[in-house]
Design a protein around this motif. Structure first.
Motif, PDB file in Angstrom:
ATOM      1  N   ASP A 121      13.977  -5.869  -2.535  1.00 29.13           N
ATOM      2  CA  ASP A 121      14.666  -6.788  -1.618  1.00 29.13           C
ATOM      3  C   ASP A 121      14.426  -6.326  -0.188  1.00 29.13           C
ATOM      4  O   ASP A 121      14.324  -5.134   0.078  1.00 29.13           O
ATOM      5  N   GLU A 122      14.345  -7.306   0.713  1.00 28.04           N
ATOM      6  CA  GLU A 122      13.952  -6.971   2.083  1.00 28.04           C
ATOM      7  C   GLU A 122      15.111  -7.125   3.058  1.00 28.04           C
ATOM      8  O   GLU A 122      15.887  -8.083   2.971  1.00 28.04           O
ATOM      9  N   PRO A 123      15.244  -6.185   3.990  1.00 26.11           N
ATOM     10  CA  PRO A 123      16.255  -6.327   5.037  1.00 26.11           C
ATOM     11  C   PRO A 123      15.769  -7.348   6.069  1.00 26.11           C
ATOM     12  O   PRO A 123      14.601  -7.747   6.051  1.00 26.11           O
ATOM     13  N   LEU A 124      16.666  -7.778   6.953  1.00 27.46           N
ATOM     14  CA  LEU A 124      16.251  -8.701   8.016  1.00 27.46           C
ATOM     15  C   LEU A 124      15.453  -7.962   9.086  1.00 27.46           C
ATOM     16  O   LEU A 124      14.509  -8.489   9.671  1.00 27.46           O
ATOM     17  N   ARG A 125      15.877  -6.721   9.356  1.00 25.59           N
ATOM     18  CA  ARG A 125      15.176  -5.904  10.350  1.00 25.59           C
ATOM     19  C   ARG A 125      15.192  -4.447   9.899  1.00 25.59           C
ATOM     20  O   ARG A 125      16.148  -3.989   9.284  1.00 25.59           O
ATOM     21  N   GLY A 126      14.111  -3.727  10.261  1.00 28.71           N
ATOM     22  CA  GLY A 126      14.026  -2.298   9.957  1.00 28.71           C
ATOM     23  C   GLY A 126      13.620  -2.044   8.517  1.00 28.71           C
ATOM     24  O   GLY A 126      13.252  -2.968   7.786  1.00 28.71           O
ATOM     25  N   GLY A 127      13.640  -0.749   8.111  1.00 28.36           N
ATOM     26  CA  GLY A 127      13.395  -0.405   6.718  1.00 28.36           C
ATOM     27  C   GLY A 127      11.939  -0.314   6.301  1.00 28.36           C
ATOM     28  O   GLY A 127      11.648  -0.261   5.108  1.00 28.36           O
ATOM     29  N   ALA A 128      11.014  -0.248   7.271  1.00 24.48           N
ATOM     30  CA  ALA A 128       9.596  -0.103   6.892  1.00 24.48           C
ATOM     31  C   ALA A 128       9.369   1.260   6.247  1.00 24.48           C
ATOM     32  O   ALA A 128      10.119   2.210   6.486  1.00 24.48           O
ATOM     33  N   THR A 129       8.330   1.349   5.420  1.00 22.80           N
ATOM     34  CA  THR A 129       7.879   2.655   4.938  1.00 22.80           C
ATOM     35  C   THR A 129       6.875   3.146   5.971  1.00 22.80           C
ATOM     36  O   THR A 129       5.829   2.524   6.172  1.00 22.80           O
ATOM     37  N   THR A 130       7.206   4.238   6.644  1.00 26.21           N
ATOM     38  CA  THR A 130       6.370   4.684   7.769  1.00 26.21           C
ATOM     39  C   THR A 130       5.612   5.956   7.398  1.00 26.21           C
ATOM     40  O   THR A 130       6.098   6.794   6.622  1.00 26.21           O
ATOM     41  N   PHE A 131       4.423   6.093   7.954  1.00 25.84           N
ATOM     42  CA  PHE A 131       3.574   7.283   7.804  1.00 25.84           C
ATOM     43  C   PHE A 131       3.330   7.799   9.220  1.00 25.84           C
ATOM     44  O   PHE A 131       2.355   7.404   9.868  1.00 25.84           O
ATOM     45  N   PRO A 132       4.232   8.658   9.730  1.00 23.55           N
ATOM     46  CA  PRO A 132       4.202   9.030  11.145  1.00 23.55           C
ATOM     47  C   PRO A 132       2.896   9.690  11.588  1.00 23.55           C
ATOM     48  O   PRO A 132       2.461   9.481  12.718  1.00 23.55           O
ATOM     49  N   ASP A 133       2.241  10.457  10.705  1.00 26.70           N
ATOM     50  CA  ASP A 133       0.991  11.121  11.109  1.00 26.70           C
ATOM     51  C   ASP A 133      -0.162  10.136  11.245  1.00 26.70           C
ATOM     52  O   ASP A 133      -1.186  10.447  11.833  1.00 26.70           O
ATOM     53  N   ALA A 134      -0.007   8.961  10.641  1.00 29.63           N
ATOM     54  CA  ALA A 134      -1.108   7.999  10.640  1.00 29.63           C
ATOM     55  C   ALA A 134      -0.779   6.757  11.471  1.00 29.63           C
ATOM     56  O   ALA A 134      -1.629   5.885  11.659  1.00 29.63           O
ATOM     57  N   GLY A 135       0.452   6.662  11.957  1.00 33.25           N
ATOM     58  CA  GLY A 135       0.833   5.481  12.743  1.00 33.25           C
ATOM     59  C   GLY A 135       0.882   4.209  11.905  1.00 33.25           C
ATOM     60  O   GLY A 135       0.611   3.123  12.404  1.00 33.25           O
ATOM     61  N   ILE A 136       1.234   4.355  10.617  1.00 32.93           N
ATOM     62  CA  ILE A 136       1.276   3.178   9.734  1.00 32.93           C
ATOM     63  C   ILE A 136       2.731   2.837   9.405  1.00 32.93           C
ATOM     64  O   ILE A 136       3.535   3.733   9.135  1.00 32.93           O
ATOM     65  N   ALA A 137       3.070   1.544   9.420  1.00 30.63           N
ATOM     66  CA  ALA A 137       4.393   1.095   8.982  1.00 30.63           C
ATOM     67  C   ALA A 137       4.175  -0.073   8.027  1.00 30.63           C
ATOM     68  O   ALA A 137       3.584  -1.088   8.395  1.00 30.63           O
ATOM     69  N   VAL A 138       4.609   0.088   6.773  1.00 27.15           N
ATOM     70  CA  VAL A 138       4.457  -0.978   5.778  1.00 27.15           C
ATOM     71  C   VAL A 138       5.775  -1.758   5.718  1.00 27.15           C
ATOM     72  O   VAL A 138       6.827  -1.178   5.452  1.00 27.15           O
ATOM     73  N   ALA A 139       5.698  -3.049   5.956  1.00 30.91           N
ATOM     74  CA  ALA A 139       6.909  -3.877   5.951  1.00 30.91           C
ATOM     75  C   ALA A 139       7.448  -3.989   4.524  1.00 30.91           C
ATOM     76  O   ALA A 139       6.677  -4.162   3.574  1.00 30.91           O
ATOM     77  N   PRO A 140       8.772  -3.890   4.359  1.00 29.75           N
ATOM     78  CA  PRO A 140       9.380  -3.929   3.026  1.00 29.75           C
ATOM     79  C   PRO A 140       9.524  -5.351   2.517  1.00 29.75           C
ATOM     80  O   PRO A 140      10.615  -5.891   2.465  1.00 29.75           O
ATOM     81  N   ARG A 141       8.409  -5.966   2.136  1.00 32.88           N
ATOM     82  CA  ARG A 141       8.403  -7.358   1.703  1.00 32.88           C
ATOM     83  C   ARG A 141       8.669  -7.437   0.206  1.00 32.88           C
ATOM     84  O   ARG A 141       7.942  -6.798  -0.588  1.00 32.88           O
ATOM     85  N   ARG A 142       9.682  -8.194  -0.165  1.00 36.74           N
ATOM     86  CA  ARG A 142      10.080  -8.329  -1.583  1.00 36.74           C
ATOM     87  C   ARG A 142       8.894  -8.688  -2.483  1.00 36.74           C
ATOM     88  O   ARG A 142       8.127  -9.619  -2.173  1.00 36.74           O
ATOM     89  N   GLY A 143       8.748  -7.933  -3.582  1.00 38.56           N
ATOM     90  CA  GLY A 143       7.648  -8.191  -4.535  1.00 38.56           C
ATOM     91  C   GLY A 143       6.384  -7.398  -4.238  1.00 38.56           C
ATOM     92  O   GLY A 143       5.548  -7.214  -5.111  1.00 38.56           O
ATOM     93  N   ASN A 144       6.235  -6.949  -2.969  1.00 34.90           N
ATOM     94  CA  ASN A 144       5.052  -6.158  -2.613  1.00 34.90           C
ATOM     95  C   ASN A 144       5.261  -4.695  -2.993  1.00 34.90           C
ATOM     96  O   ASN A 144       6.374  -4.285  -3.348  1.00 34.90           O
ATOM     97  N   ALA A 145       4.196  -3.907  -2.867  1.00 31.63           N
ATOM     98  CA  ALA A 145       4.294  -2.482  -3.188  1.00 31.63           C
ATOM     99  C   ALA A 145       3.294  -1.713  -2.348  1.00 31.63           C
ATOM    100  O   ALA A 145       2.236  -2.250  -1.995  1.00 31.63           O
ATOM    101  N   VAL A 146       3.628  -0.479  -2.004  1.00 31.73           N
ATOM    102  CA  VAL A 146       2.670   0.390  -1.313  1.00 31.73           C
ATOM    103  C   VAL A 146       2.392   1.592  -2.201  1.00 31.73           C
ATOM    104  O   VAL A 146       3.306   2.205  -2.744  1.00 31.73           O
ATOM    105  N   PHE A 147       1.095   1.879  -2.365  1.00 32.56           N
ATOM    106  CA  PHE A 147       0.645   3.012  -3.171  1.00 32.56           C
ATOM    107  C   PHE A 147      -0.015   4.028  -2.259  1.00 32.56           C
ATOM    108  O   PHE A 147      -0.758   3.651  -1.352  1.00 32.56           O
ATOM    109  N   PHE A 148       0.268   5.311  -2.472  1.00 24.86           N
ATOM    110  CA  PHE A 148      -0.499   6.349  -1.770  1.00 24.86           C
ATOM    111  C   PHE A 148      -0.678   7.535  -2.707  1.00 24.86           C
ATOM    112  O   PHE A 148       0.119   7.749  -3.625  1.00 24.86           O
ATOM    113  N   SER A 149      -1.783   8.286  -2.487  1.00 26.24           N
ATOM    114  CA  SER A 149      -2.091   9.407  -3.375  1.00 26.24           C
ATOM    115  C   SER A 149      -2.399  10.641  -2.548  1.00 26.24           C
ATOM    116  O   SER A 149      -2.710  10.554  -1.356  1.00 26.24           O
ATOM    117  N   TYR A 150      -2.310  11.794  -3.198  1.00 26.77           N
ATOM    118  CA  TYR A 150      -2.476  13.078  -2.514  1.00 26.77           C
ATOM    119  C   TYR A 150      -3.093  14.070  -3.488  1.00 26.77           C
ATOM    120  O   TYR A 150      -2.405  14.616  -4.333  1.00 26.77           O
TER     121      TYR A 150
END
Ligand code: AKG
Ligand code: FE2
Length: 292
Positions: A230-259
């Protein structure tokens, strides 16, 4: 570039400077940033480059065994979707999932339509009665603790707990080419307005005393899938501060990362930015290197 054998450079690498360079490098500071800091402190560029080169080369030689370990760590296999041929969609078995964004470093893929609206609602409903203030893993002891860095409420499903959970787990395994058995149970988190999850790494810090216990079963974490329920109206992105990336928390979407190694060089420092208005719900799947 000045030859680093020059007498003036060798003479100017004091033990304090050597220690500082090594500490910065081990903390994940990149060479350009180190160089910039040294220049800001009044070093001539050529002398600074030579000092860095000499110090780090010596340090690596001194650490012969550690270098081998690092290389072995770096070759650890990780989950990865099959993006050969640059597909717009991936067949995840029971559902076609859109490929929205891919990033090389950190290794990151944003998926669209990973879950249907119905699945998001069902997951929320199954999780809601069991939500408790989130705990985080305490790597000092291998246990759990209440943590101000994480002001959400959460719960864990066990693997295969319900038909819905089993279906989603099979979809994840197919999408990321990683066996279901290597996955931890799905965690659901609810962030109310003002709640956040401060930047952290999902792998267990190899230097922390509790890590041996946490990795005994399943080995290290090597990948994360954050699914937005579920998505908030504002804020709540998944952020990657070292890379300057912010993924918007859009309902149904997903972000994958590996290490592939438990190291900041993977650039996977990430967090859940504060929710400014509304509520954010996510489901997280952490993937281990071995059956868990
Ligand atoms: O809330 C987010 O967007 C990130 C969640 C997260 O980092 C995690 O569950 O490990
Ligand atoms: Fe995380």
């Amino acid at each position: 570039m000045a030859a680093f054998t020059s007498a003036s450079t060798s003479a100017s690498i004091t033990p304090e400077l050597r220690q500082w360079i090594i500490a910065q490098a081990e903390a994940g500071c990149e060479l350009p940033a180190l160089l910039q800091a040294m220049r800001a402190a009044g070093w001539a560029e050529d002398v600074a480059v030579a000092a860095l080169e000499q110090t780090l080369a010596e340090h690596l030689r001194d650490q012969g065994v550690a270098v081998d370990t690092l290389i072995a760590e770096a070759s650890r296999p990780v989950p990865e979707p099959d993006l050969r041929g640059e597909p717009t969609w991936i067949d995840a078995g029971d559902r076609r999932v859109a490929v929205l964004t891919t990033v090389a470093l950190p290794r990151l893929v944003v998926f669209g339509g990973f879950l249907s609206d119905d699945e998001c609602e069902q997951l929320k409903a199954e999780a809601a009665p069991r939500l408790k203030r989130s705990m985080t893993v305490d790597t000092r002891t291998g246990g759990e603790e209440l943590n101000d860095d994480r002001t959400s409420a959460g719960m864990f499903f066990t693997r295969g707990e319900s038909p819905l959970i089993a279906r989603i787990e099979a979809r994840i395994a197919r999408l990321l080419n990683w066996p279901v058995e290597h996955g931890e149970g799905i965690q659901v988190l609810r962030y109310c307005s003002g709640a956040e999850y401060k930047p952290h790494y999902d792998y267990f810090d190899p230097a922390a005393p509790g890590t041996a216990r946490l990795t005994e079963h399943g080995g290290q974490r090597v990948g994360t899938l954050v699914m937005y329920l579920d998505e908030p109206l504002r804020g709540g992105a998944t952020t990657f501060p070292d890379a300057g990336i912010a993924v918007a928390p859009r309902r149904g979407n997903a972000v994958f990362f590996s290490y592939p190694m438990p190291h900041p060089a993977t650039r996977t420092l990430h967090g859940g930015a504060p929710v400014l208005e509304g509520e954010k719900w996510i489901a997280t799947k952490w993937l281990r290197e071995r059956p868990y």
